[in-house]
Each structure stands twice: as structure tokens, then as C-alpha cells.
Scaffold this motif. Structure first.
Motif, mmCIF file in Angstrom:
data_model
loop_
_atom_site.group_PDB
_atom_site.id
_atom_site.type_symbol
_atom_site.label_atom_id
_atom_site.label_comp_id
_atom_site.label_asym_id
_atom_site.label_seq_id
_atom_site.Cartn_x
_atom_site.Cartn_y
_atom_site.Cartn_z
ATOM 1 N N GLN A 207 0.818 -1.216 0.000
ATOM 2 C CA GLN A 207 0.000 0.000 0.000
ATOM 3 C C GLN A 207 0.851 1.266 0.000
ATOM 4 O OE1 GLN A 207 -2.965 0.080 3.069
ATOM 5 N NE2 GLN A 207 -3.760 2.084 2.492
ATOM 6 N N THR A 211 0.633 4.063 -2.945
ATOM 7 C CA THR A 211 0.194 5.417 -2.619
ATOM 8 C C THR A 211 1.233 6.459 -3.016
ATOM 9 O OG1 THR A 211 -1.081 4.529 -0.749
ATOM 10 C CG2 THR A 211 -0.649 6.899 -0.756
ATOM 11 N N SER A 216 -4.522 4.949 -6.094
ATOM 12 C CA SER A 216 -5.484 4.793 -5.005
ATOM 13 C C SER A 216 -5.587 3.308 -4.655
ATOM 14 C CB SER A 216 -6.850 5.344 -5.420
ATOM 15 O OG SER A 216 -7.787 5.145 -4.382
ATOM 16 N N TYR A 217 -4.930 2.929 -3.572
ATOM 17 C CA TYR A 217 -4.762 1.503 -3.247
ATOM 18 C C TYR A 217 -6.099 0.791 -3.072
ATOM 19 C CZ TYR A 217 -2.982 -2.664 -0.865
ATOM 20 O OH TYR A 217 -2.691 -3.958 -0.510
#
Length: 318
Positions: A207, A211, A216-217
Motif C-alpha cells: 500500500q 500510494t 489509489s490503493y
């Protein structure tokens, strides 16, 4: 170039062999003397069966590759994350409450259940130690068994057990022209996956990395899960469940060619389709003129490969 040519020739041989192996003899060198029955078998059964094997094998394998990137775990696939079992629960729901629903409606309901079930597993996986790559798929298998048991319970209550078992077992012998075309929807899904291959590759780094690179994870994760759930539902409704394929093929490809997803996508689709074609032909030949379902053959061969991969991974924690 030579390896690519050999691969193409090998794949063509597999396709031709799949078309001409079967109970009804179709002499390949006597095309002009075929009867109307032989022509009907070719167009209505053999060609649809071979096409469905290629598309399903590629689709299941690519879905496994995407899920492994999303979960950062080499042993996660639609079969070990509750996706297929959730889709099965959706199909049982349709069989009980919408018995006359068209194929597209059945697929839509299966997709909804598969998506929600996979999201639930993702939520559950947040509480598991992410460094242990073996624990997460084992929990996923247990989660899938719970969902599958619920589906079996409702099927038993409504006397649908036999119907459910025969329908959801991976078996291409019943594939005929007019009842497999839904699989064609897997092709645009593959194109979408290829277009977003860079993002899915970044997702495999975690993540924080995604990011930092402007991805947008959570949205990309849900987007990937949606593609996987839809692809898995299409295959399940069309030809049934195919175990292990989504785990072993992506793993073997990555071991040989690395982890760059965009490069591995065509290779994963190729080897998945080839493996399924071979398993189907084995099932047709072993006890001819009878057949063994392809899910059984894939299950036997795939389980051996899966255990070998688990043992290889377990040495890291020894």
C-alpha cells in the motif's frame, strides 16, 4: 524467436488434437468425405469445447495472477480466497429463488456473491500475519469451506444437491454450441487487466509504495476484485469449477520468467490454456470411450504441484 515459434506450434498441435480426439471419429486427412453427422459434431461440440477450454484455462490462470498481486501472496487465488465458493452460494440462491432466470442473470447474481465474499475474506485477512504466506490461503480455504457448506446446506434443504454437484463440477463434455458463448466476456476482461497491468504490479509492492506512486490503493484493489469475481463467475456458470489452476500456473510462470505482470500475462494465459487442454485430453483418453472430468484431472495434477510449492515455501520458515 525460435522459442516463440516452438510455443505457437505446440499450442496449435494441442488445439488440433483436442478437436480430433473423441468418441466420434473425425479423420483429419479425409475432410472431404465427412458425413453430415461428423460435420455436426465438429461445429456443435468439438470446436466449442476446444474454444471454451482455451478461454477458461487462460481466464482462471490470469485471475489467479491478479489476485496474487492484489494480496501480495503467491498462494492466493479465487479457489483459496472464497471467491468460487461465494459464487457457488450465489448460484444456489438463483436455483432456489430464480429457477427460470436466464444465464446472464445467474452470472450477475454469482458475481455479486463472489465480490462480497472476496471482500469479506480481504477484511478477515487484515487480522492475519501478512508475513506468513502459507497461513492466509489456508484460512481462505477454511473460509471457502464454510461458505461452501452453507451453499450445500441450502441445496440439501431444497433437494438440489445432485443438480448443484453435476452443474458446478468442471466438465467440458457437455459444452455445446449455444451454451458456452458467455465465456467470450472473459476476453474484454483480459484486455482490461492488461491495460492496468502496471498498476497491479505496483499493488504487489504494498500500500505504501502504491500510494507514493499516485495509485489509489483501496479503489484499485476493489477494481481488481471486481474483475476477478466477474471472471470467476463466468467460468463457474459456464463450465464449472476448475481447482488449483489459478495457483500453480502463475507461480510456475513467475519462477521461470520473473514477477513483471505485463510480461507474464500472455505467458500465464498461454500456459493455463495449454495445461487445461492437456488435462482434458487425458480425461478423454484414460478410460475411453468414457471420460474423466477435467476438474478431477486438474485436481490430481494441480494438488501435487500445489503441495510442492507449499513445501518449497515452508523451507523459508523452517
Amino acid at each position: 524467436m525460435t522459442k516463440k515459434l516452438v510455443g505457437i506450434i505446440f499450442f496449435v498441435i494441442l488445439i488440433v488434437s483436442s478437436i480430433f480426439i473423441g468418441l466420434v471419429d473425425l479423420p483429419i486427412f479425409e475432410l472431404g468425405t465427412w458425413t453430415s453427422r461428423q460435420n455436426l459434431v465438429l461445429l456443435s461440440s468439438r470446436l466449442p469445447r476446444t474454444l471454451s477450454l482455451v478461454i477458461a484455462g487462460a481466464s482462471v490462470s490470469v485471475s489467479g495472477l491478479v489476485m496474487q498481486n492484489l494480496m501480495q501472496n503467491k498462494f492466493v487465488s479465487p479457489n483459496t480466497a472464497g471467491t468460487m465458493d461465494s459464487a457457488k452460494l450465489g448460484i444456489v440462491f438463483v436455483m432456489i429463488f430464480l429457477p427460470n432466470a436466464p444465464l446472464l442473470m445467474r452470472t450477475s447474481v454469482a458475481f455479486g456473491f463472489a465480490f462480497l465474499g472476496t471482500c469479506l475474506f480481504l477484511l478477515l485477512s487484515r487480522y492475519l500475519p501478512s508475513k506468513n504466506t502459507i497461513l492466509i490461503p489456508l484460512v481462505g480455504i477454511m473460509f471457502g469451506n464454510i461458505v461452501g457448506s452453507i451453499a450445500t446446506f441450502f441445496a440439501y434443504q431444497h433437494q438440489l444437491l445432485q443438480n448443484m454437484a453435476s452443474w458446478l463440477q468442471g466438465n467440458f463434455s457437455v459444452v455445446m454450441r449455444g451454451n458456452y458463448e458467455l465465456l467470450y466476456l472473459s476476453i474484454p476482461l483480459f484486455i482490461v487487466i492488461y491495460l492496468f497491468a502496471y498498476q497491479f504490479t505496483i499493488m504487489a509492492a504494498g500500500q505504501e509504495m502504491a500510494t507514493n506512486l499516485g495509485i489509489s490503493y483501496q479503489k484499485m484493489r476493489l477494481f481488481g476484485i471486481g474483475i476477478i469475481a466477474l471472471s470467476s463467475s463466468i467460468v463457474l456458470v459456464s463450465v464449472g469449477n476448475i481447482p488449483f489452476l489459478g495457483i500453480i500456473v502463475p507461480n510456475l510462470v513467475s519462477l521461470k520468467f520473473g514477477d513483471q505482470m505485463k510480461n507474464n500475462l500472455p505467458l500465464t494465459a498461454y500456459f493455463g490454456a495449454s495445461f487445461l487442454l492437456i488435462c482434458d485430453m487425458i480425461g478423454r483418453i484414460v478410460i475411453a470411450p468414457y471420460e474423466i472430468s477435467v476438474s478431477l484431472v486438474v485436481g490430481v495434477l494441480g494438488s501435487v504441484c500445489f503441495i510442492a510449492l507449499l513445501l518449497k515455501e515452508s523451507r523459508r520458515y523452517a
